[in-house]
Design an enzyme around this catalytic site. Structure first.
Site, PDB file in Angstrom:
ATOM      1  N   HIS A 117      -5.436   9.693   1.285  1.00 25.59           N
ATOM      2  CA  HIS A 117      -5.388   8.712   2.364  1.00 25.59           C
ATOM      3  C   HIS A 117      -6.187   9.146   3.604  1.00 25.59           C
ATOM      4  CE1 HIS A 117      -3.534   5.550   4.915  1.00 25.59           C
ATOM      5  NE2 HIS A 117      -3.198   4.981   3.785  1.00 25.59           N
ATOM      6  N   ASP A 160       0.809  -1.223   0.000  1.00 23.72           N
ATOM      7  CA  ASP A 160       0.000   0.000   0.000  1.00 23.72           C
ATOM      8  C   ASP A 160       0.841   1.272   0.000  1.00 23.72           C
ATOM      9  OD1 ASP A 160      -2.049  -1.796   0.345  1.00 23.72           O
ATOM     10  OD2 ASP A 160      -2.897  -0.791   2.106  1.00 23.72           O
ATOM     11  N   HIS A 187      -6.147   3.493  -3.844  1.00 23.26           N
ATOM     12  CA  HIS A 187      -6.001   3.706  -2.395  1.00 23.26           C
ATOM     13  C   HIS A 187      -6.223   5.190  -2.049  1.00 23.26           C
ATOM     14  CE1 HIS A 187      -4.923   2.228   1.542  1.00 23.26           C
ATOM     15  NE2 HIS A 187      -3.793   2.886   1.632  1.00 23.26           N
ATOM     16  N   HIS A 225       3.691  -2.467   3.067  1.00 21.75           N
ATOM     17  CA  HIS A 225       3.722  -1.088   2.554  1.00 21.75           C
ATOM     18  C   HIS A 225       5.039  -0.828   1.829  1.00 21.75           C
ATOM     19  CE1 HIS A 225       0.742  -0.917   5.782  1.00 21.75           C
ATOM     20  NE2 HIS A 225       0.218   0.121   5.151  1.00 21.75           N
TER      21      HIS A 225
HETATM   22 NI    NI Z   1      -2.564   3.136   3.333  1.00 21.41          NI
END
Ligand code: NI
Length: 231
Positions: free
Chosen positions: A92, A38, A88, A182
């Site tokens: 955020h 991510d 995504h 991530h």
């Molecule tokens: Ni995230």
């Protein structure tokens, strides 16, 4: 020598049917897991893509829209390598705290920014912080994307450093797991080679999120997924 991940083509090409998980009449191996990354692309992403290429591993990336525009070459490489790409959001946020119009803007703008690089709009969405509710699901469904969460397990943001990531991620992995990582942390890519080696040594096949669902009819818009189907 060119690898499967390096098709040497100078412009975006559609991932193969294999990359999209279309295996007509073919069963996936019993033990599959999907690595997901991510918040990228970031300055660490290229190194991660090198690692994935060397180990012939495909992953799934959930991109921040403006990052996709800024790191266009990384996104193109993910796309050409057959990695799956998801949305995504733009900034955020905790989507559950926003009005519907802002939720839609976050999802649609990021999808447009990704499509500006790759061509197709993403069909996968991951809410920041995993913050989702019925409204978020409805908006994601309207945008024709599935909500992809992750299986209870790894927390690379709590366990920095290869050894601790390794322990946190690997201990609870089960078939069908969607593993959350991530590419925003410097500590994550160095942990990935061992992660891949250990998973493979335990008999796991590493697939993309769409591949994980290829034999169960695929992912459906607006539905929330935490793990792949049971083998
Ligand atoms: Ni995230």
């Amino acid at each position: 020598m060119r690898t499967q991940r390096d098709n040497g083509v100078g412009r975006p090409t559609a991932p193969t049917a294999h990359a999209l998980g279309a295996h007509p009449g073919r069963q996936l191996p019993e033990k599959c897991v999907a690595l997901t990354f991510d918040d990228g692309p970031t300055r660490y992403t290229a190194a991660l893509l090198d690692i994935l290429e060397r180990s012939h591993t495909r992953a799934t990336f959930f991109l921040i829209g403006p990052h996709a525009r800024r790191h266009r070459a990384d996104v193109l490489r993910e796309y050409r390598d057959g990695d799956a790409i998801g949305d995504h959001t733009v900034t955020h946020p905790h989507l559950t705290l926003l009005p519907r119009s802002r939720i839609a803007l976050q999802i649609d703008s990021a999808a447009q920014q990704i499509a500006w690089v790759t061509g197709p709009r993403p069909a996968l969405f991951r809410p920041p912080f995993g913050a989702s509710d019925a409204r978020v699901q409805e908006v994601v469904g309207t945008a024709r994307m599935a909500v992809v969460m992750w299986s209870p397990s790894p927390q690379d943001w709590k366990h920095h450093g290869p050894t601790s990531i390794d322990r946190a991620v690997l201990a609870p992995v089960q078939p069908g797991a969607i593993i959350l990582l991530h590419d925003r942390y410097a500590t994550t890519p160095p942990a990935v080679p061992r992660l891949i080696d250990v998973l493979r040594s335990r008999g796991y096949h590493l697939v993309t999120v769409p591949e994980l669902f290829a034999t169960s009819g695929g992912l459906r818009s607006g539905i929330v997924y935490h793990r792949g189907p049971s083998p």
